[in-house]
Design a protein around this motif. Structure first.
Motif, PDB file in Angstrom:
ATOM      1  N   ALA A 173     -33.318   4.926  43.383  1.00 36.80           N
ATOM      2  CA  ALA A 173     -33.139   3.863  42.288  1.00 36.80           C
ATOM      3  C   ALA A 173     -33.248   2.482  42.793  1.00 36.80           C
ATOM      4  O   ALA A 173     -33.963   1.727  42.031  1.00 36.80           O
ATOM      5  CB  ALA A 173     -31.609   4.061  41.623  1.00 36.80           C
ATOM      6  N   VAL A 174     -33.015   2.257  44.039  1.00 36.55           N
ATOM      7  CA  VAL A 174     -33.270   0.955  44.511  1.00 36.55           C
ATOM      8  C   VAL A 174     -34.651   0.805  44.999  1.00 36.55           C
ATOM      9  O   VAL A 174     -35.246  -0.182  44.662  1.00 36.55           O
ATOM     10  CB  VAL A 174     -32.402   0.625  45.840  1.00 36.55           C
ATOM     11  N   ARG A 175     -35.267   1.780  45.447  1.00 37.65           N
ATOM     12  CA  ARG A 175     -36.797   1.736  45.841  1.00 37.65           C
ATOM     13  C   ARG A 175     -37.744   1.624  44.781  1.00 37.65           C
ATOM     14  O   ARG A 175     -38.490   0.844  44.644  1.00 37.65           O
ATOM     15  CB  ARG A 175     -37.123   3.086  46.536  1.00 37.65           C
ATOM     16  N   TYR A 176     -37.280   2.213  43.579  1.00 37.20           N
ATOM     17  CA  TYR A 176     -37.860   2.139  42.169  1.00 37.20           C
ATOM     18  C   TYR A 176     -37.232   1.421  41.232  1.00 37.20           C
ATOM     19  O   TYR A 176     -37.023   1.621  40.119  1.00 37.20           O
ATOM     20  CB  TYR A 176     -38.360   3.501  41.708  1.00 37.20           C
ATOM     21  N   ARG A 177     -36.472   0.246  41.529  1.00 40.41           N
ATOM     22  CA  ARG A 177     -35.615  -0.458  40.676  1.00 40.41           C
ATOM     23  C   ARG A 177     -36.480  -1.278  39.586  1.00 40.41           C
ATOM     24  O   ARG A 177     -37.623  -1.449  39.757  1.00 40.41           O
ATOM     25  CB  ARG A 177     -34.733  -1.440  41.309  1.00 40.41           C
ATOM     26  N   ASP A 178     -35.869  -1.127  38.237  1.00 40.06           N
ATOM     27  CA  ASP A 178     -36.443  -1.965  37.198  1.00 40.06           C
ATOM     28  C   ASP A 178     -37.899  -0.914  36.884  1.00 40.06           C
ATOM     29  O   ASP A 178     -38.794  -1.581  36.091  1.00 40.06           O
ATOM     30  CB  ASP A 178     -37.065  -3.489  37.545  1.00 40.06           C
ATOM     31  N   THR A 231     -33.881   4.478  35.635  1.00 40.06           N
ATOM     32  CA  THR A 231     -33.040   4.624  34.554  1.00 40.06           C
ATOM     33  C   THR A 231     -32.777   6.165  34.545  1.00 40.06           C
ATOM     34  O   THR A 231     -31.712   6.490  34.148  1.00 40.06           O
ATOM     35  CB  THR A 231     -34.055   4.491  33.165  1.00 40.06           C
ATOM     36  N   VAL A 232     -33.743   7.128  34.872  1.00 38.97           N
ATOM     37  CA  VAL A 232     -33.507   8.523  34.812  1.00 38.97           C
ATOM     38  C   VAL A 232     -32.328   8.807  35.926  1.00 38.97           C
ATOM     39  O   VAL A 232     -31.315   9.568  35.511  1.00 38.97           O
ATOM     40  CB  VAL A 232     -34.781   9.224  35.252  1.00 38.97           C
ATOM     41  N   VAL A 233     -32.320   8.139  37.096  1.00 40.18           N
ATOM     42  CA  VAL A 233     -31.358   8.291  38.075  1.00 40.18           C
ATOM     43  C   VAL A 233     -30.045   7.786  37.523  1.00 40.18           C
ATOM     44  O   VAL A 233     -28.844   8.513  37.723  1.00 40.18           O
ATOM     45  CB  VAL A 233     -31.492   7.483  39.338  1.00 40.18           C
ATOM     46  N   ASP A 234     -29.833   6.734  36.863  1.00 41.19           N
ATOM     47  CA  ASP A 234     -28.589   6.224  36.152  1.00 41.19           C
ATOM     48  C   ASP A 234     -27.988   7.228  35.162  1.00 41.19           C
ATOM     49  O   ASP A 234     -26.916   7.395  34.956  1.00 41.19           O
ATOM     50  CB  ASP A 234     -28.766   5.073  35.594  1.00 41.19           C
ATOM     51  N   VAL A 235     -28.993   7.827  34.340  1.00 35.78           N
ATOM     52  CA  VAL A 235     -28.578   8.456  33.293  1.00 35.78           C
ATOM     53  C   VAL A 235     -28.015  10.013  33.809  1.00 35.78           C
ATOM     54  O   VAL A 235     -26.936  10.471  33.431  1.00 35.78           O
ATOM     55  CB  VAL A 235     -29.914   8.944  32.257  1.00 35.78           C
TER      56      VAL A 235
END
Length: 336
Positions: free
Chosen positions: A122-127, A132-136
């Protein structure tokens, strides 16, 4: 010296906590409705039979007297005799504890791997959409309780696609000539990979059930901590040196971002051990949690007390270790 002082203070606090737990549990299990002696006797038992058993288990005395007698015995290493199983409580607890510790440890490893990996991605591909997929996915994993994950895993991988075992700790037909109850560790030490594979086949689903909510918590906290660390000056300096984003995250930011996650993981690990009670029952896993439910159903007061004290010792010990580890790793706390 500061860490030693911190250790002594926490040790004294731990002793007070354990005493408080012992008092509360001892009183609560005796004031709730139900007579454990009546469950032991056959129909038609006389009052003399009841009085004899009550005297045998010390239930004919007042609660303060019972507590003093029990506490003095515990200090000598005697936790009493199980009412339902007619065996020493300490032996029963220590016999089931290794299974629970192995299950909880495996769940913790899975949670750290999944949660840590999700945070790094998520941090490597933030924004981006990947974050978003990881957060969901993390939100879904966190919102579903461990026992419901267990039911879903049983349906999918135990019924629809029967890959893993859904009941027990190990197949009963295997020859277990082990010296300890830590079957997984000893099977690896003895290179009995057939037994290791069988144990893992039984442990994967209950461990995963426990791990998924914890993995979501670890991932969310580590991700937030990493994002904050990525804004610091030394990380910016590393970027100006031409380091790639992945190296900056792993080599520069991750070490400092781990401290809050370490504390959280230690605290959550204690809750994870408590969560084994329902999950072990769901999978008929032969651990301390499963035994605790049987003890409550049978109103086995000595066994309930022994199990709760065991859980309390684990909780306080883990919290003590996490607190000292955090103090050792954080230079600002070494001289506090």
């Amino acid at each position: 010296m500061a860490i030693l002082t911190r250790f002594l203070v926490r040790l004294a606090t731990t002793a007070v906590t354990l005493f408080g737990v012992a008092v509360i549990v001892f009183i609560v299990v005796r004031v709730v409705p139900g007579n454990p002696i009546a469950m032991m006797l056959p129909p038609g038992a006389t009052g003399a039979d009841i009085a004899h058993l009550e005297a045998m288990y010390g239930l004919d005395k007042s609660i303060p007297q019972q507590f003093v007698i029990w506490l003095l015995a515990v200090l000598r290493g005697d936790f009493g005799t199980s009412i339902s199983l007619r065996q020493p409580v300490l032996g029963l607890v220590l016999g089931s504890l290794p299974a629970t510790l192995e299950l909880a440890s495996m769940a913790l490893v899975i949670a750290v791997l999944i949660g840590g990996g999700a945070a790094l991605i998520a941090v490597r591909y933030r924004d981006t959409r990947i974050e978003t997929v990881v957060d969901v996915i993390s939100g879904a994993a966190l919102s579903i309780p461990d026992f419901l994950w267990g039911l879903l895993l049983i349906i999918v991988f135990g019924v629809l696609i029967p890959v893993f075992s859904i009941s027990g700790r190990i197949s009963p037909d295997l020859d277990l000539n082990f010296d300890t109850r830590f079957y997984l560790i000893e099977s690896l030490a003895r290179l009995r990979l057939d037994i290791t594979a069988n144990l893992l086949a039984h442990m994967v689903m209950p461990a995963l059930s426990l791990a998924l909510p914890l993995a979501a918590i670890i991932g969310l906290v580590l991700k937030q901590s990493l994002k904050e660390t990525m804004e610091l000056d030394y990380v910016t300096l590393a970027r100006t040196k031409g380091y790639g984003e992945t190296r900056v995250i792993l080599r520069e930011a991750l070490r400092n971002a781990l401290l809050p996650t370490l504390t959280l993981t230690g605290v959550q690990f204690t809750f994870l051990i408590g969560g084994t009670v329902i999950v072990e029952r769901l999978f008929s896993y032969e651990g301390l949690g499963n035994m605790a439910i049987d003890a409550v159903i049978n109103r086995d007061l000595p066994l309930i007390q022994g199990i709760v004290i065991c859980f309390a010792v684990i909780f306080t010990a883990v919290n003590l270790i996490v607190d000292l580890t955090y103090a050792a790793l954080n230079p600002r706390l070494r001289h506090v």
